[in-house]
Design an enzyme around this catalytic site. Structure first.
Site, PDB file in Angstrom:
ATOM      1  N   SER A  23       7.017 -13.187  -7.969  1.00  0.00           N
ATOM      2  CA  SER A  23       7.660 -12.163  -7.816  1.00  0.00           C
ATOM      3  C   SER A  23       6.895 -11.042  -6.978  1.00  0.00           C
ATOM      4  O   SER A  23       5.930 -10.709  -6.910  1.00  0.00           O
ATOM      5  CB  SER A  23       7.853 -11.349  -9.107  1.00  0.00           C
ATOM      6  OG  SER A  23       8.189 -10.269  -9.216  1.00  0.00           O
TER       7      SER A  23
ATOM      8  N   GLU B  98       6.697  -8.020  -7.756  1.00  0.00           N
ATOM      9  CA  GLU B  98       6.147  -7.119  -8.609  1.00  0.00           C
ATOM     10  C   GLU B  98       4.404  -7.348  -8.619  1.00  0.00           C
ATOM     11  O   GLU B  98       3.716  -6.443  -9.004  1.00  0.00           O
ATOM     12  CB  GLU B  98       6.444  -7.259  -9.871  1.00  0.00           C
ATOM     13  CG  GLU B  98       8.006  -6.716 -10.403  1.00  0.00           C
ATOM     14  CD  GLU B  98       8.081  -5.192 -10.059  1.00  0.00           C
ATOM     15  OE1 GLU B  98       7.075  -4.495 -10.453  1.00  0.00           O
ATOM     16  OE2 GLU B  98       9.233  -4.740 -10.048  1.00  0.00           O
TER      17      GLU B  98
ATOM     18  N   TYR C  38       3.885  -7.689 -16.528  1.00  0.00           N
ATOM     19  CA  TYR C  38       4.736  -8.825 -15.912  1.00  0.00           C
ATOM     20  C   TYR C  38       4.181  -8.999 -14.726  1.00  0.00           C
ATOM     21  O   TYR C  38       4.038 -10.389 -14.378  1.00  0.00           O
ATOM     22  CB  TYR C  38       6.188  -8.121 -15.937  1.00  0.00           C
ATOM     23  CG  TYR C  38       6.855  -9.019 -15.082  1.00  0.00           C
ATOM     24  CD1 TYR C  38       7.721 -10.138 -15.496  1.00  0.00           C
ATOM     25  CD2 TYR C  38       7.222  -8.795 -13.601  1.00  0.00           C
ATOM     26  CE1 TYR C  38       8.440 -10.888 -14.807  1.00  0.00           C
ATOM     27  CE2 TYR C  38       8.158  -9.519 -12.997  1.00  0.00           C
ATOM     28  CZ  TYR C  38       8.755 -10.657 -13.510  1.00  0.00           C
ATOM     29  OH  TYR C  38       9.725 -11.490 -12.837  1.00  0.00           O
TER      30      TYR C  38
END
Length: 331
Positions: free
Chosen positions: A128, A130, A152
């Site tokens: 990801s 992120e 996360y």
């Protein structure tokens, strides 16, 4: 013989598009679900009847070993995760166990199956954007250092490096796609893009008057989930496993999204329809995330086909139709 693929997290938007793509290509598709008796799984089996569902849980290694042995997959796509970033602060341990530790478990299950059966399995890990978090360069590419800003993101970094470790340690064909934000009408309503498209549809139909949001200046690189599913498949067709950033290379703010979404229903001034609640602002917001997918374009021949404007309008049109049917009792 048909190729066989096992997909974890199959009932999410990525799993739905990937299952459709693989089915069109003649694969036998298997989906891992933690429980058969939930509404999401039931709806998925109705819309994707060609997928064989297998019970299993990313937290339970033995269930994964059984699932892989049953599916005998040529390819495994690990899309399973607790993927709603905003809630990962409230569920940091569970997010870490599922989103991070779950990657180790599925890799171990594949490694065990390969050793016992002699069958090669290609593995895709859903990494990801992120992971970049407090981005150290703009745009972000495969060589950009990670600085995650949420539980996360931290868990995704663990899964990403574990995938690399199994590739380098055991020679597994294990690739990671560092996917930037991607959306669709299949997106869950807890995500801001779908929350906006659904709320705008309901505002058009007179079913609500406002939508409550957090930071309107947050910026992301948003693409179409269907395009990104194709990139996942392309990675596992390569002779050599590798990691790829998948992104559009464009960045847009929540304000840009609101402009297009409200324009689709003929509203040019949307401020009276938007409320701000600081509770929806992340404890640690990420920096400007925009991806450089040059490597994927050069090596995979991948290009995004759906632009940002088209994506937002597609989602609003879908939700206008969906909410109209619900209001009429047709759903």
């Amino acid at each position: 013989m048909s190729k066989r693929a096992l997909i974890t997290g199959i009932t999410g938007q990525d799993g739905m598009y990937l299952a459709e793509l693989l089915h069109e290509k003649g694969y036998d598709v298997f989906g891992l679900v933690a429980g058969q008796n939930n509404l999401r799984t039931q709806l998925f089996t109705e819309s994707h009847p060609y997928v064989e569902m297998i019970s299993g849980n990313l937290l339970d290694l033995m269930s994964l070993i059984r699932a892989v042995a049953h599916a005998k997959p040529d390819e495994v796509y690990n899309l399973g995760a607790l993927s709603f970033v905003a809630s990962s602060w409230q569920n940091a341990r569970l997010t870490s166990d599922v989103t991070g530790g779950g990657v180790l478990n599925i890799l171990e299950a594949i490694h065990f199956f390969q050793d016992s059966s002699g069958q090669d399995v290609r593995f895709y890990q859903a990494s990801s954007s992120e992971m970049f978090g407090k981005a150290q360069q703009v745009p972000q590419a495969e060589s950009t250092p990670f600085w995650p800003r949420s539980p996360y993101g931290v868990a995704k970094v663990y899964g990403h490096y574990m995938t690399i470790n199994y590739r380098e340690s055991y020679g597994m064909h294990a690739s990671s796609g560092v996917l930037f934000n991607h959306e669709s009408p299949y997106r869950g309503t807890e995500f801001v893009t779908r929350k906006i498209s659904q709320s705008v549809a309901r505002i058009k139909l007179g079913l609500q008057n406002t939508v409550t949001l957090g930071n309107l200046d947050a910026q992301r690189d948003w693409g179409f989930a269907g395009d990104y599913a194709e990139a996942m498949w392309l990675m596992l067709q390569q002779d050599e496993a590798d990691d790829y950033v998948i992104a559009t290379g464009e960045t847009h703010s929540i304000r840009d999204l609101l402009d297009i979404a409200f324009d689709e229903i003929g509203v040019s001034e949307w401020h009276d329809h938007v409320d701000i609640n600081p509770a929806f602002v992340r404890p640690a917001e990420v920096s400007l995330l925009v991806g450089d997918s040059s490597k994927a374009r050069d090596k995979l021949g991948w290009r995004p086909k759906v632009g940002f404007d088209e994506l937002v309008r597609m989602m609003v049109r879908h939700d206008v139709d969906d909410q109209s049917k619900r209001a009429a009792g047709a759903l």
